[in-house]
Scaffold this motif. Structure first.
Motif, PDB file in Angstrom:
ATOM      1  N   PHE A  61     -22.034   7.878  44.567  1.00  0.00           N
ATOM      2  CA  PHE A  61     -21.689   6.545  45.046  1.00  0.00           C
ATOM      3  C   PHE A  61     -22.635   6.098  46.149  1.00  0.00           C
ATOM      4  CE2 PHE A  61     -17.703   7.866  43.205  1.00  0.00           C
ATOM      5  CZ  PHE A  61     -17.200   6.701  42.665  1.00  0.00           C
ATOM      6  N   LYS A  62     -22.780   4.793  46.282  1.00  0.00           N
ATOM      7  CA  LYS A  62     -23.468   4.223  47.434  1.00  0.00           C
ATOM      8  C   LYS A  62     -22.568   4.419  48.645  1.00  0.00           C
ATOM      9  CE  LYS A  62     -25.370   0.734  44.444  1.00  0.00           C
ATOM     10  NZ  LYS A  62     -25.233  -0.636  43.972  1.00  0.00           N
ATOM     11  N   GLU A  63     -23.164   4.519  49.821  1.00  0.00           N
ATOM     12  CA  GLU A  63     -22.394   4.842  51.025  1.00  0.00           C
ATOM     13  C   GLU A  63     -21.289   3.834  51.309  1.00  0.00           C
ATOM     14  OE1 GLU A  63     -22.989   5.694  55.772  1.00  0.00           O
ATOM     15  OE2 GLU A  63     -24.612   4.823  54.635  1.00  0.00           O
ATOM     16  N   ASP A  64     -21.598   2.558  51.239  1.00  0.00           N
ATOM     17  CA  ASP A  64     -20.603   1.561  51.613  1.00  0.00           C
ATOM     18  C   ASP A  64     -19.542   1.339  50.539  1.00  0.00           C
ATOM     19  OD1 ASP A  64     -22.504   0.514  49.930  1.00  0.00           O
ATOM     20  OD2 ASP A  64     -22.547  -1.459  50.879  1.00  0.00           O
ATOM     21  N   ALA A  65     -19.648   1.991  49.396  1.00  0.00           N
ATOM     22  CA  ALA A  65     -18.682   1.838  48.317  1.00  0.00           C
ATOM     23  C   ALA A  65     -17.559   2.865  48.386  1.00  0.00           C
ATOM     24  CB  ALA A  65     -19.383   1.950  46.976  1.00  0.00           C
ATOM     25  N   VAL A  66     -17.684   3.845  49.261  1.00  0.00           N
ATOM     26  CA  VAL A  66     -16.700   4.921  49.364  1.00  0.00           C
ATOM     27  C   VAL A  66     -15.774   4.633  50.545  1.00  0.00           C
ATOM     28  CG1 VAL A  66     -16.404   7.401  49.698  1.00  0.00           C
ATOM     29  CG2 VAL A  66     -18.346   6.556  48.411  1.00  0.00           C
ATOM     30  N   PRO A  67     -14.461   4.726  50.350  1.00  0.00           N
ATOM     31  CA  PRO A  67     -13.542   4.506  51.468  1.00  0.00           C
ATOM     32  C   PRO A  67     -13.792   5.520  52.588  1.00  0.00           C
ATOM     33  CG  PRO A  67     -12.357   4.662  49.382  1.00  0.00           C
ATOM     34  CD  PRO A  67     -13.772   5.024  49.112  1.00  0.00           C
ATOM     35  N   TYR A  68     -13.515   5.108  53.812  1.00  0.00           N
ATOM     36  CA  TYR A  68     -13.757   5.983  54.958  1.00  0.00           C
ATOM     37  C   TYR A  68     -12.659   7.017  55.163  1.00  0.00           C
ATOM     38  CZ  TYR A  68     -17.633   3.001  56.163  1.00  0.00           C
ATOM     39  OH  TYR A  68     -18.809   2.322  56.122  1.00  0.00           O
ATOM     40  N   ARG A  69     -11.446   6.691  54.805  1.00  0.00           N
ATOM     41  CA  ARG A  69     -10.341   7.638  55.010  1.00  0.00           C
ATOM     42  C   ARG A  69     -10.335   8.681  53.899  1.00  0.00           C
ATOM     43  NH1 ARG A  69      -4.849   4.788  56.389  1.00  0.00           N
ATOM     44  NH2 ARG A  69      -4.317   6.830  55.597  1.00  0.00           N
ATOM     45  N   ASN A  70     -10.071   9.919  54.273  1.00  0.00           N
ATOM     46  CA  ASN A  70     -10.103  11.018  53.311  1.00  0.00           C
ATOM     47  C   ASN A  70      -9.063  10.840  52.208  1.00  0.00           C
ATOM     48  OD1 ASN A  70     -11.228  13.449  52.378  1.00  0.00           O
ATOM     49  ND2 ASN A  70      -9.490  14.584  53.205  1.00  0.00           N
ATOM     50  N   SER A  72      -7.917   8.102  50.989  1.00  0.00           N
ATOM     51  CA  SER A  72      -8.394   7.053  50.078  1.00  0.00           C
ATOM     52  C   SER A  72      -9.504   7.580  49.174  1.00  0.00           C
ATOM     53  CB  SER A  72      -8.914   5.857  50.873  1.00  0.00           C
ATOM     54  OG  SER A  72      -7.882   5.307  51.648  1.00  0.00           O
ATOM     55  N   ARG A  73     -10.359   8.440  49.710  1.00  0.00           N
ATOM     56  CA  ARG A  73     -11.408   9.058  48.887  1.00  0.00           C
ATOM     57  C   ARG A  73     -10.799   9.923  47.795  1.00  0.00           C
ATOM     58  NH1 ARG A  73     -16.031  11.127  53.120  1.00  0.00           N
ATOM     59  NH2 ARG A  73     -16.513   9.065  53.908  1.00  0.00           N
ATOM     60  N   MET A  74      -9.799  10.700  48.158  1.00  0.00           N
ATOM     61  CA  MET A  74      -9.156  11.572  47.181  1.00  0.00           C
ATOM     62  C   MET A  74      -8.449  10.746  46.108  1.00  0.00           C
ATOM     63  SD  MET A  74     -10.197  14.410  48.163  1.00  0.00           S
ATOM     64  CE  MET A  74      -9.327  15.569  47.162  1.00  0.00           C
ATOM     65  N   LYS A  75      -7.828   9.646  46.513  1.00  0.00           N
ATOM     66  CA  LYS A  75      -7.166   8.764  45.551  1.00  0.00           C
ATOM     67  C   LYS A  75      -8.184   8.193  44.560  1.00  0.00           C
ATOM     68  CE  LYS A  75      -3.559   5.325  45.813  1.00  0.00           C
ATOM     69  NZ  LYS A  75      -2.874   4.375  46.666  1.00  0.00           N
ATOM     70  N   LEU A  76      -9.345   7.768  45.064  1.00  0.00           N
ATOM     71  CA  LEU A  76     -10.414   7.267  44.209  1.00  0.00           C
ATOM     72  C   LEU A  76     -10.903   8.353  43.260  1.00  0.00           C
ATOM     73  CD1 LEU A  76     -12.548   5.079  43.452  1.00  0.00           C
ATOM     74  CD2 LEU A  76     -13.969   6.062  45.274  1.00  0.00           C
ATOM     75  N   LYS A  77     -11.161   9.536  43.800  1.00  0.00           N
ATOM     76  CA  LYS A  77     -11.685  10.650  42.997  1.00  0.00           C
ATOM     77  C   LYS A  77     -10.722  11.027  41.870  1.00  0.00           C
ATOM     78  CE  LYS A  77     -12.824  15.526  43.159  1.00  0.00           C
ATOM     79  NZ  LYS A  77     -13.074  16.704  43.942  1.00  0.00           N
ATOM     80  N   TYR A  78      -9.455  11.248  42.218  1.00  0.00           N
ATOM     81  CA  TYR A  78      -8.511  11.682  41.195  1.00  0.00           C
ATOM     82  C   TYR A  78      -8.153  10.562  40.231  1.00  0.00           C
ATOM     83  CZ  TYR A  78      -8.297  16.061  43.656  1.00  0.00           C
ATOM     84  OH  TYR A  78      -8.646  17.261  44.235  1.00  0.00           O
ATOM     85  N   GLY A  79      -8.245   9.309  40.673  1.00  0.00           N
ATOM     86  CA  GLY A  79      -8.031   8.183  39.768  1.00  0.00           C
ATOM     87  C   GLY A  79      -9.105   8.118  38.704  1.00  0.00           C
ATOM     88  N   ILE A  80     -10.368   8.258  39.122  1.00  0.00           N
ATOM     89  CA  ILE A  80     -11.484   8.259  38.166  1.00  0.00           C
ATOM     90  C   ILE A  80     -11.386   9.459  37.237  1.00  0.00           C
ATOM     91  CG2 ILE A  80     -13.984   8.508  37.948  1.00  0.00           C
ATOM     92  CD1 ILE A  80     -14.247   6.843  40.492  1.00  0.00           C
ATOM     93  N   GLN A  81     -11.078  10.616  37.801  1.00  0.00           N
ATOM     94  CA  GLN A  81     -10.968  11.833  36.994  1.00  0.00           C
ATOM     95  C   GLN A  81      -9.886  11.674  35.926  1.00  0.00           C
ATOM     96  OE1 GLN A  81     -10.897  15.310  39.416  1.00  0.00           O
ATOM     97  NE2 GLN A  81     -10.164  16.613  37.783  1.00  0.00           N
ATOM     98  N   GLU A  82      -8.745  11.125  36.302  1.00  0.00           N
ATOM     99  CA  GLU A  82      -7.647  10.932  35.356  1.00  0.00           C
ATOM    100  C   GLU A  82      -8.034   9.932  34.262  1.00  0.00           C
ATOM    101  OE1 GLU A  82      -3.075   9.310  35.441  1.00  0.00           O
ATOM    102  OE2 GLU A  82      -3.851  10.350  37.207  1.00  0.00           O
ATOM    103  N   GLU A  83      -8.735   8.856  34.648  1.00  0.00           N
ATOM    104  CA  GLU A  83      -9.182   7.867  33.667  1.00  0.00           C
ATOM    105  C   GLU A  83     -10.114   8.492  32.637  1.00  0.00           C
ATOM    106  OE1 GLU A  83     -10.918   4.382  35.388  1.00  0.00           O
ATOM    107  OE2 GLU A  83      -9.264   4.145  36.787  1.00  0.00           O
TER     108      GLU A  83
END
Length: 109
Positions: A61-70, A72-83
């Protein structure tokens, strides 16, 4: 109805899906990794360890596209993985997905 696609077609489909739905992705790399397992893909125990090669997907990911809170990052990661697992028919243990983001820094001398 079943469809048969080769590895390149599957990789292009995954890449197109991710880049369409997540604008912050800078790069996607496809590779394979060898893993050892005591169970088959259905979770049944086997006698002895068995090695198998599974796909590895690395999303950068580009730096500014990743949430700053851990969390939120985990939610993004596991959401993409599940999809990816659900949309492209992978079993949970049949793909490795890694996430990275590019961090830039400015140094003043």
């Amino acid at each position: 109805m079943d469809y048969i696609v080769n590895e390149d077609q599957l990789n292009r489909s995954i890449e197109r899906y991710l880049k369409t739905n997540y604008s912050g992705i800078d790069n996607i790399k496809f590779d394979t990794v060898t893993v050892g397992t005591w169970t088959d893909s259905y979770g049944r125990k086997m006698s002895g360890i068995r090695k198998r090669t599974i796909p590895k997907l690395e999303i950068i990911f580009k730096e500014d596209a990743v949430p700053y809170r851990n969390d939120s990052r985990m939610k993004l990661k596991y959401g993409i993985q599940e999809e990816i697992i659900n949309l492209f028919g992978f079993e949970t243990n049949d793909i490795v997905i890694s996430f990275y983001y590019i961090k830039t820094s400015v140094e003043n001398f």
